[in-house]
Design a protein around this motif. Structure first.
Motif, short mmCIF file in Angstrom:
data_model
loop_
_atom_site.label_atom_id
_atom_site.label_comp_id
_atom_site.label_asym_id
_atom_site.label_seq_id
_atom_site.Cartn_x
_atom_site.Cartn_y
_atom_site.Cartn_z
N TYR A 264 -0.51 3.85 -7.06
CA TYR A 264 0.20 2.59 -7.27
C TYR A 264 1.65 2.85 -7.65
N VAL A 265 1.87 3.80 -8.54
CA VAL A 265 3.25 4.12 -8.96
C VAL A 265 4.06 4.57 -7.75
N GLN A 266 3.47 5.44 -6.95
CA GLN A 266 4.15 5.90 -5.74
C GLN A 266 4.43 4.75 -4.78
N MET A 267 3.48 3.85 -4.64
CA MET A 267 3.65 2.71 -3.74
C MET A 267 4.91 1.92 -4.08
N LEU B 173 -0.49 7.66 1.55
CA LEU B 173 -1.95 7.61 1.71
C LEU B 173 -2.31 7.12 3.10
N ALA B 174 -1.60 6.10 3.59
CA ALA B 174 -1.89 5.57 4.92
C ALA B 174 -1.66 6.62 5.99
N LEU B 175 -0.58 7.38 5.88
CA LEU B 175 -0.30 8.43 6.86
C LEU B 175 -1.37 9.51 6.83
N HIS B 176 -1.87 9.79 5.64
CA HIS B 176 -2.92 10.80 5.49
C HIS B 176 -4.23 10.35 6.15
N LEU B 177 -4.45 9.03 6.18
CA LEU B 177 -5.73 8.51 6.69
C LEU B 177 -5.64 8.01 8.13
N LEU B 178 -4.51 8.24 8.80
CA LEU B 178 -4.33 7.68 10.14
C LEU B 178 -5.37 8.16 11.14
N ASP B 179 -5.95 9.32 10.91
CA ASP B 179 -6.95 9.84 11.85
C ASP B 179 -8.29 9.12 11.75
N GLN B 180 -8.47 8.35 10.68
CA GLN B 180 -9.73 7.63 10.53
C GLN B 180 -9.75 6.40 11.44
N ALA C 157 3.83 -3.60 3.33
CA ALA C 157 3.29 -4.74 2.58
C ALA C 157 3.26 -5.94 3.51
N ALA C 158 2.50 -6.96 3.13
CA ALA C 158 2.44 -8.18 3.92
C ALA C 158 3.69 -9.03 3.69
N GLN C 159 4.18 -9.06 2.46
CA GLN C 159 5.42 -9.76 2.10
C GLN C 159 6.10 -8.98 0.99
N ALA C 160 7.44 -9.09 0.93
CA ALA C 160 8.16 -8.36 -0.10
C ALA C 160 9.49 -9.05 -0.40
N TYR D 215 0.85 -1.19 0.00
CA TYR D 215 0.00 0.00 0.00
C TYR D 215 0.88 1.24 0.00
N ASN D 216 0.27 2.35 -0.37
CA ASN D 216 0.98 3.63 -0.46
C ASN D 216 1.09 4.21 0.96
N LEU D 217 2.32 4.33 1.45
CA LEU D 217 2.53 4.80 2.82
C LEU D 217 2.07 6.24 2.99
#
Length: 561
Positions: A379-382, A338-345, A398-401, A334-336
């Motif tokens: 996706y490109v950013q991710m 985006l995740a940081l932006h949504l942490l308040d949810q 990610a779950a695995q990489a 996932y795009n980190l």
């Protein structure tokens, strides 16, 4: 005590730092890396250190494994992370003692400075020795084991042990001196002509109040004067070295002539301590030089990881593969940003869409199509951010990489009209693309986001086909997010026309899915042919602008004859 090489938590001893490359500012901007650095900086006292580390990406799998081990020990042993975080200000202060060298310091200043450094050294060594004694046997990272061994060696050294016994008395001798009594001789016109030091006292002088003198009260304290004659002035500075708000800072007392003369007299008090300190000249804090910044980098990463994990988001230690394999595999990435932006949810894990990425012999060049705001840029950013984090030695979102290092990340994003050069938007795009192919190799990652959108579709398709053929010949990993559906539909021909071992694959972003709330975008990226006109009809139908829908509306309004 023999001198030992400087320890680093980022670089194994004996390994050179040649296998690194600087991250280009355009890449950092396009991938919005600053958001992640800001998230890390909120847990670190020094943002500069984090930026310096993040600007040099490593390609050596051995170095990256060394860093991953250091981070994993902090991740697995929370007590170690907590204790190091408590000690970090002291270790940083010790580093400041080493970096602030003033060859013009007086004997008095040298003694107080060295005492302060030794006090910090004892605090750091005793604290580190305690924590490594508790968890040292459980740590796998070579960096932590070396640091623990160095600390234990110092803590058991006879010179250090003797220092711990003598240091409190030396500090008390210096810090207990709070004032001096000066005798001043006057001439027959009451002008001062000579001064002499009468005593050095343990208490500071204060001024008696006007009311005390008016009522004839005798001060109870022996160190209460009639009134102050001189004090160190405060100088307001715009910004101090820590970057805090403007505030008053005291002037160096040595700039005041009277105080400067007194300092020379007080050096006699320090001479016995100076002689004692010579016995500890072999005790140096150099083994911790630079460690505070590196430690802050890892601790900031652990705190950010804990925050993400607390919201149910997956993180993993990526498997680092040889560069020659040119692989990037992400499962549930996932795009980190985006995740940081949504942490308040409240339900971040549900709001953040996870996608897979698989760049290997079956496909290293992705032609990514889909609607606007359908998840292509995300996706490109991710992929780019996961590559950067892996090459810093950090966990990836990610779950695995499984990731091979790259020797460069090259991004090509649209620019604003006002930012274009005299050559115009298309000319600027062409120049930036040319620069990429001047530097990139088969081991690079190239991220093209809506490239060639500034010219007409016919010209852009022709150039895009050539770019993809060249990428295939190079063997590089690349993602080309575009609205050129014809380019994605032609991947079979592109693979046949240009030789190479980097297969071209068509990916599609954000198909329309049906659910209880009606149709909605999935933001999922899957392999498949571009949806083209059929997908456009679905979008038009969703927003009520299909041919039949518009005709029906006009007929109802009586507009059509």
């Amino acid at each position: 005590m023999e001198t030992q090489p400087t320890l680093s938590l980022l670089w194994p001893y004996g390994v050179g730092r040649a296998k690194t490359w600087p991250l280009q500012s355009t890449c950092a901007r396009d991938l919005e890396l600053e958001h992640i650095l800001s998230a890390l900086a909120q847990y670190a006292p020094n943002r500069t250190v984090i930026k310096e580390v993040a600007n040099q990406l490593c390609t050596d799998p051995a170095v990256l494994t060394y860093r991953q081990d250091v981070l994993e020990d902090l991740w697995q042993h929370r007590a170690l992370a907590d204790r190091l975080e408590t000690l970090l200000p002291d270790i940083s202060a010790l580093d400041a003692y080493r970096s602030s060298v003033d060859r013009q310091r007086s004997t008095l200043e040298d003694v107080t400075w060295r005492l302060g450094e030794l006090e910090q050294l004892v605090t750091c060594v005793s604290g580190l020795d305690e924590v490594f004694s508790q968890v040292g046997g459980q740590l796998r990272a070579q960096g932590w084991r070396i640091l623990g061994d160095r600390v234990a060696q110092i803590a058991q050294d006879d010179v250090y042990l003797n220092l711990t016994r003598e240091l409190p008395d030396m500090l008390e001798t210096i810090r207990s001196k709070a004032s001096v009594t000066i005798g001043i001789n006057l001439d027959n016109r009451l002008r001062p002509v000579a001064t002499t030091l009468l005593s050095v006292n343990d208490q500071p002088f204060t001024s008696s109040s006007f009311i005390d003198r008016l009522l004839g009260r005798q001060p109870k304290e022996n160190y209460k004067g009639i009134g102050p004659l001189h004090s160190v002035a405060a100088l307001e500075v715009e910004r101090n070295p820590l970057g805090l708000d403007p505030q008053a800072q005291p002037i160096n007392p040595m700039l005041v002539p009277l105080f400067r003369d007194l300092a020379k007299v007080l050096e006699t008090v320090c001479r016995p301590i100076a002689r004692t300190l010579r016995r500890y000249i072999t005790l140096q804090s150099g083994f911790l030089a630079g460690v505070s910044g590196e430690m802050a980098f890892y601790l900031a990463a652990v705190r950010l990881m804990q925050q993400l994990q607390g919201h149910g988001l997956p993180l993993c230690r990526p498997e680092i593969l040889p560069m020659a394999e040119r692989i990037c595999e992400l499962q549930d990435g996932y795009n980190l940003n985006l995740a940081l932006h949504l942490l308040d949810q409240t339900k971040v894990n549900d709001a953040v869409v996870k996608n897979d990425a698989r760049m290997d012999k079956n496909g290293r060049i992705f032609i990514l199509t889909g609607p606007n705001q359908g998840g292509k840029t995300t996706y490109v950013q991710m992929v780019g951010l996961c590559q950067i984090l892996a090459q810093l030695g950090l966990w990836v979102p990610a779950a695995q990489a499984r990731i091979s290092p790259v020797d460069g990340i090259y991004t090509h994003y649209p620019i604003e009209e006002s930012s274009a050069k005299a050559t115009g938007r298309f000319g600027d795009e062409a120049q930036r693309l040319s620069h990429i192919f001047t530097e990139a190799t088969r081991h690079s990652l190239i991220l093209l986001n809506e490239s060639l959108a500034s010219t007409n579709s016919g010209e852009s398709l022709y150039i895009a086909q050539d770019l993809v053929r060249v990428l295939r010949r190079m063997g590089a990993r690349a993602i080309f997010a575009t609205h050129l559906h014809e380019l994605a539909a032609d991947v079979t021909s592109l693979n046949e026309q240009a030789p190479g071992d980097s297969q071209v694959v068509s990916l599609v972003a954000s198909r329309i899915e049906s659910g209880a709330d009606g149709t909605q975008r999935s933001y999922k990226i899957v392999e498949g042919q571009p949806m083209g006109r059929s997908y456009a009809r679905e979008i038009a139908s969703k927003y009520g602008i299909g041919y039949e829908q518009l005709m029906s509306r006009l007929q109802q309004r009586g507009v059509l004859e």
